[in-house]
Motif scaffolding. Structure first.
Motif, PDB file in Angstrom:
ATOM      1  N   SER A 144       0.830  -1.203   0.000  1.00 42.20           N
ATOM      2  CA  SER A 144       0.000   0.000   0.000  1.00 42.20           C
ATOM      3  C   SER A 144       0.862   1.249   0.000  1.00 42.20           C
ATOM      4  N   THR A 145       0.234   2.397   0.168  1.00 41.91           N
ATOM      5  CA  THR A 145       0.968   3.659   0.004  1.00 41.91           C
ATOM      6  C   THR A 145       2.078   3.803   1.037  1.00 41.91           C
ATOM      7  N   GLN A 146       1.767   3.503   2.306  1.00 44.88           N
ATOM      8  CA  GLN A 146       2.719   3.814   3.367  1.00 44.88           C
ATOM      9  C   GLN A 146       3.447   2.599   3.921  1.00 44.88           C
ATOM     10  N   SER A 147       3.002   1.406   3.516  1.00 44.63           N
ATOM     11  CA  SER A 147       3.635   0.224   4.100  1.00 44.63           C
ATOM     12  C   SER A 147       3.484  -1.001   3.212  1.00 44.63           C
ATOM     13  N   LEU A 184     -10.478   3.564   5.600  1.00 46.53           N
ATOM     14  CA  LEU A 184      -9.878   4.829   6.034  1.00 46.53           C
ATOM     15  C   LEU A 184      -8.365   4.657   6.090  1.00 46.53           C
ATOM     16  N   GLY A 185      -7.741   4.642   4.918  1.00 46.99           N
ATOM     17  CA  GLY A 185      -6.285   4.501   4.836  1.00 46.99           C
ATOM     18  C   GLY A 185      -5.692   5.845   4.476  1.00 46.99           C
ATOM     19  N   THR A 186      -4.616   5.833   3.692  1.00 45.90           N
ATOM     20  CA  THR A 186      -4.056   7.111   3.242  1.00 45.90           C
ATOM     21  C   THR A 186      -5.147   7.843   2.463  1.00 45.90           C
ATOM     22  N   SER A 221      -6.526  10.048   5.563  1.00 44.15           N
ATOM     23  CA  SER A 221      -5.704  10.112   6.779  1.00 44.15           C
ATOM     24  C   SER A 221      -4.763  11.307   6.797  1.00 44.15           C
ATOM     25  N   GLU A 263      -4.356  13.726   9.859  1.00 41.75           N
ATOM     26  CA  GLU A 263      -3.042  13.958  10.481  1.00 41.75           C
ATOM     27  C   GLU A 263      -2.699  15.442  10.511  1.00 41.75           C
ATOM     28  N   TRP A 320      -3.164  10.512  18.611  1.00 44.48           N
ATOM     29  CA  TRP A 320      -4.419   9.873  18.186  1.00 44.48           C
ATOM     30  C   TRP A 320      -5.357   9.602  19.346  1.00 44.48           C
ATOM     31  N   GLY A 335      -9.015  -0.063   7.434  1.00 42.68           N
ATOM     32  CA  GLY A 335      -7.950   0.928   7.227  1.00 42.68           C
ATOM     33  C   GLY A 335      -7.431   1.428   8.567  1.00 42.68           C
ATOM     34  N   GLY A 336      -6.236   2.041   8.523  1.00 40.93           N
ATOM     35  CA  GLY A 336      -5.525   2.453   9.737  1.00 40.93           C
ATOM     36  C   GLY A 336      -6.361   3.265  10.709  1.00 40.93           C
ATOM     37  N   ALA A 337      -7.241   4.139  10.196  1.00 31.89           N
ATOM     38  CA  ALA A 337      -7.993   5.035  11.085  1.00 31.89           C
ATOM     39  C   ALA A 337      -9.252   4.385  11.637  1.00 31.89           C
ATOM     40  N   ARG A 342      -9.616   2.010  13.642  1.00 31.26           N
ATOM     41  CA  ARG A 342      -9.541   1.601  15.054  1.00 31.26           C
ATOM     42  C   ARG A 342      -9.935   2.758  15.986  1.00 31.26           C
ATOM     43  N   ASN A 343     -10.045   3.954  15.438  1.00 25.49           N
ATOM     44  CA  ASN A 343     -10.345   5.137  16.241  1.00 25.49           C
ATOM     45  C   ASN A 343     -11.856   5.218  16.503  1.00 25.49           C
ATOM     46  N   ILE A 369     -13.781   8.363  15.394  1.00 29.10           N
ATOM     47  CA  ILE A 369     -14.040   8.400  13.952  1.00 29.10           C
ATOM     48  C   ILE A 369     -15.211   7.470  13.620  1.00 29.10           C
TER      49      ILE A 369
HETATM   50  P1  ADP Z   1      -2.354   2.679   3.602  1.00 31.46           P
HETATM   51  O1  ADP Z   1      -2.918   1.270   3.487  1.00 31.46           O
HETATM   52  O2  ADP Z   1      -2.982   3.659   2.667  1.00 31.46           O
HETATM   53  O3  ADP Z   1      -0.849   2.739   3.557  1.00 31.46           O
HETATM   54  P2  ADP Z   1      -3.342   2.421   6.335  1.00 31.46           P
HETATM   55  O4  ADP Z   1      -4.695   1.835   6.101  1.00 31.46           O
HETATM   56  O5  ADP Z   1      -2.271   1.540   6.890  1.00 31.46           O
HETATM   57  O6  ADP Z   1      -2.798   3.195   5.048  1.00 31.46           O
HETATM   58  O7  ADP Z   1      -3.561   3.662   7.319  1.00 31.46           O
HETATM   59  C1  ADP Z   1      -2.477   4.446   7.720  1.00 31.46           C
HETATM   60  C2  ADP Z   1      -3.017   5.697   8.399  1.00 31.46           C
HETATM   61  O8  ADP Z   1      -3.825   5.343   9.511  1.00 31.46           O
HETATM   62  C3  ADP Z   1      -1.937   6.582   8.940  1.00 31.46           C
HETATM   63  O9  ADP Z   1      -1.566   7.547   7.982  1.00 31.46           O
HETATM   64  C4  ADP Z   1      -2.614   7.242  10.139  1.00 31.46           C
HETATM   65  O10 ADP Z   1      -2.992   8.574   9.802  1.00 31.46           O
HETATM   66  C5  ADP Z   1      -3.887   6.462  10.356  1.00 31.46           C
HETATM   67  N1  ADP Z   1      -4.035   6.016  11.752  1.00 31.46           N
HETATM   68  C6  ADP Z   1      -3.311   5.093  12.412  1.00 31.46           C
HETATM   69  N2  ADP Z   1      -3.756   4.968  13.695  1.00 31.46           N
HETATM   70  C7  ADP Z   1      -4.795   5.846  13.846  1.00 31.46           C
HETATM   71  C8  ADP Z   1      -5.681   6.202  14.930  1.00 31.46           C
HETATM   72  N3  ADP Z   1      -5.594   5.630  16.132  1.00 31.46           N
HETATM   73  N4  ADP Z   1      -6.616   7.137  14.695  1.00 31.46           N
HETATM   74  C9  ADP Z   1      -6.727   7.713  13.478  1.00 31.46           C
HETATM   75  N5  ADP Z   1      -5.930   7.430  12.437  1.00 31.46           N
HETATM   76  C10 ADP Z   1      -4.967   6.507  12.610  1.00 31.46           C
END
Ligand code: ADP
Ligand code: XUL
Length: 517
Positions: free
Chosen positions: A8-11, A292-294, A333, A337, A347, A431-433, A435-436, A439
């Protein structure tokens, strides 16, 4: 066991599943910014590109693949993996010269991938989905048909700046020699699949539909579109094959260096969103997923591949058959951020502030949540647009700023989803966000739908591992039952007392948006 890899974009992430026990045997991840700081790409792309260019360095992706495998062999017995599948951030492209095939075939397990393969790059960097430099090329391709909707009809999308066809055209125009030297053009997904298989791999219809080059109904390259993008393109593109097809066995590089079995097979690699559709247990119509990713994306499976003719969103191929409708929002995201950093909170505090924002202020202050250029709606914002009293406009009161940003993101999603007036019966968040909880709460209220999260948060990597298992004959229903379970007690019901509030906010948000787009 089956391995899914998500580029993905960041990892770059991996998950190993064992369908016989319904368990996840291992998960590992490499974060480009934190683990490979030498590439100066804190978010996985090269910052500061001119004229809307957003590129990433494919050498970083290769280094990350070695690092990921190194971590993974400490976490699982890689010799037990039968099939590998994967996915990549969509639309991004990698350009390789005629030495690529020979280099892949002759990889030496005692040396790293980046050193051996990077001399084959005929374009040093890869345009990715955030790139919006191709306005002229989009106009040229659109104008090459009498009907401006013809490309939408054929490919499932209007001609779109980040899509690979316009990107290839721009490369051909700006560097014709580099283009002529290019023997293979791969998507991020098919590039990773090629490296793993030790030979050039196919593109799957799920990711191929993000190129403006594929005839979606036929599942083949569209010769008119290829001709309008750049000369000799057919010879440079991979074949098209469903992700669930096995297309090779693992390169001896990976068996020799990391201990994979020599007969471990490689299935197709798809886009991160189509993989996520599978990993969220949403590959049949009726389930809506918000990732909710990048980027933030809204997607659901659909019958067939017919497009909405208003040009909003896209139809992509669904790895389990049929199509998926998707709308992408660039200010996901990174916008959250930006506000988090503006307020100087972490966060946890962001979550607390979002939850603390009072119900009687819901939808009162408005924010167009665009810290950078946006895809939906298409507009070149450079900061958010706020509407409210003087204190709010001055950026005071963190809970209200956070509430307004999140409300703005979900109002914008609701406005551009299939039907803003009829909420889905359930939304699955990933997506990363996701878990919040703050949100998730605001998503449920603004969209007026129950929100669920699944036990496995890495839905794209999981979806890829499930595709690997599908390729070996495991039925999709069994895999979903084992791996796509909602976290017990995590369902958030919408506050129905806010239904009218957000109906009204949606109208005001729409009016504000129209003033600025
Ligand atoms: P991608 O797959 O596009 O690389 P991810 O789905 O892994 O991205 O999400 C990464 C993003 O998740 C980070 O840029 C960060 O802003 C966001 N993130 C991580 N933890 C939290 C959190 N607890 N609350 C809100 N956003 C979060
Ligand atoms: C979808 C899109 C993004 C990327 C990166 O069209 O551009 O969601 O796939 O995740």
């Amino acid at each position: 066991m089956f391995l899914g890899i998500d580029a993905s974009t960041q990892s770059l992430s991996a998950i190993v599943i064992d369908p016989s026990t319904g368990t996840v045997a291992a998960r590992e991840s490499v974060n480009f910014g934190a683990d490979l700081p030498e590439f100066d790409a804190p978010h996985g792309f090269i910052p500061g590109g001119a004229d809307g260019e957003v590129h990433a360095d494919p050498r970083m992706w290769l280094k990350a693949l070695d690092l990921l495998m190194d971590r993974l062999r400490g976490a699982a017995d890689l010799g037990k993996i039968r099939v590998i599948a994967g996915d990549g951030q969509q639309h991004g492209s990698v350009y390789l010269d005629e030495t690529f095939d020979g280099r892949l075939a002759g990889l030496d397990p005692s040396r790293d991938l980046a050193g051996q393969l990077s001399p084959a790059l005929s374009r040093a960097t890869s345009p990715i989905w955030m790139d919006h430099s191709t306005g002229d090329e989009c106009a040229e391709i659109t104008a090459s048909f009498d009907d401006p909707l013809e490309v939408l009809r054929r490919t499932g999308s209007v001609v779109t700046e980040r899509f690979t066809g316009p990107q290839i055209r721009r490369f051909f125009k700006t560097d014709p020699e580099g283009y002529a030297r290019t023997r293979h053009i791969h998507l991020v997904s098919s590039f990773f699949a090629s490296v793993l298989a030790g030979r050039s791999a196919p593109v799957d219809p799920g990711d191929g539909s993000g190129m403006n080059l594929l005839n979606l109904a036929r599942g083949t390259w569209d010769t008119d579109l290829l001709a309008h993008a750049a000369p000799e393109l057919a010879a440079k593109l991979p074949s098209v094959e469903p992700a669930t097809h096995i297309h090779g066995v693992i390169s001896p590089y990976f068996s020799g260096r990391y201990g994979f079995a020599e007969d471990c097979r490689i299935a197709g690699f798809t886009g991160d969103n189509p993989a996520s559709l599978v990993g969220m247990g949403a590959s049949t119509p009726g389930n809506v997923v918000i990732s909710l990713g990048t980027s933030d994306t809204w997607f659901s499976a659909c019958e067939g591949v017919a497009s909405r003719m208003d040009g909003i969103g896209h139809i992509f191929g669904n790895p389990c058959g049929g199509g998926m409708a998707l709308v992408c929002f660039a200010n996901g995201s990174l916008a959250r951020e930006a506000l988090r950093d503006e307020l100087g909170v972490d966060w946890d505090a962001f979550e607390d502030e979002a939850l603390a924002a009072t119900r009687d202020r819901a939808g009162r202050e408005l924010m167009l949540p665009f810290y950078g250029p946006e895809i939906t709606p298409l507009a070149k914002f450079s900061g958010p647009v706020r509407q409210g009293d003087a204190a709010f406009m001055a950026g005071e009161n963190p809970p209200l700023q956070i509430r307004a940003l999140l409300e703005g993101q979900f109002l914008n999603m609701r406005l551009h989803s299939a039907d803003p007036d009829s909420p889905p019966s359930r939304i699955r968040l990933t997506g990363g966000a996701s878990r919040n909880n703050g949100i998730a709460r605001i998503a449920a209220d603004v969209l007026q739908a129950p929100v669920e999260r699944l036990e496995s948060p890495d839905s794209a990597a999981l979806g890829s591992a499930m595709i690997a298992a599908l390729a070996a004959g495991h039925p999709v229903g069994e895999l979903e039952e084992a791996f796509c379970r909602p976290v017990a007690g995590s369902r958030i019901e919408p506050d129905t007392a806010l239904a009218m509030t957000y109906r009204d906010a949606l109208t005001r948000f729409d009016a504000l948006l129209r003033k600025h787009v």
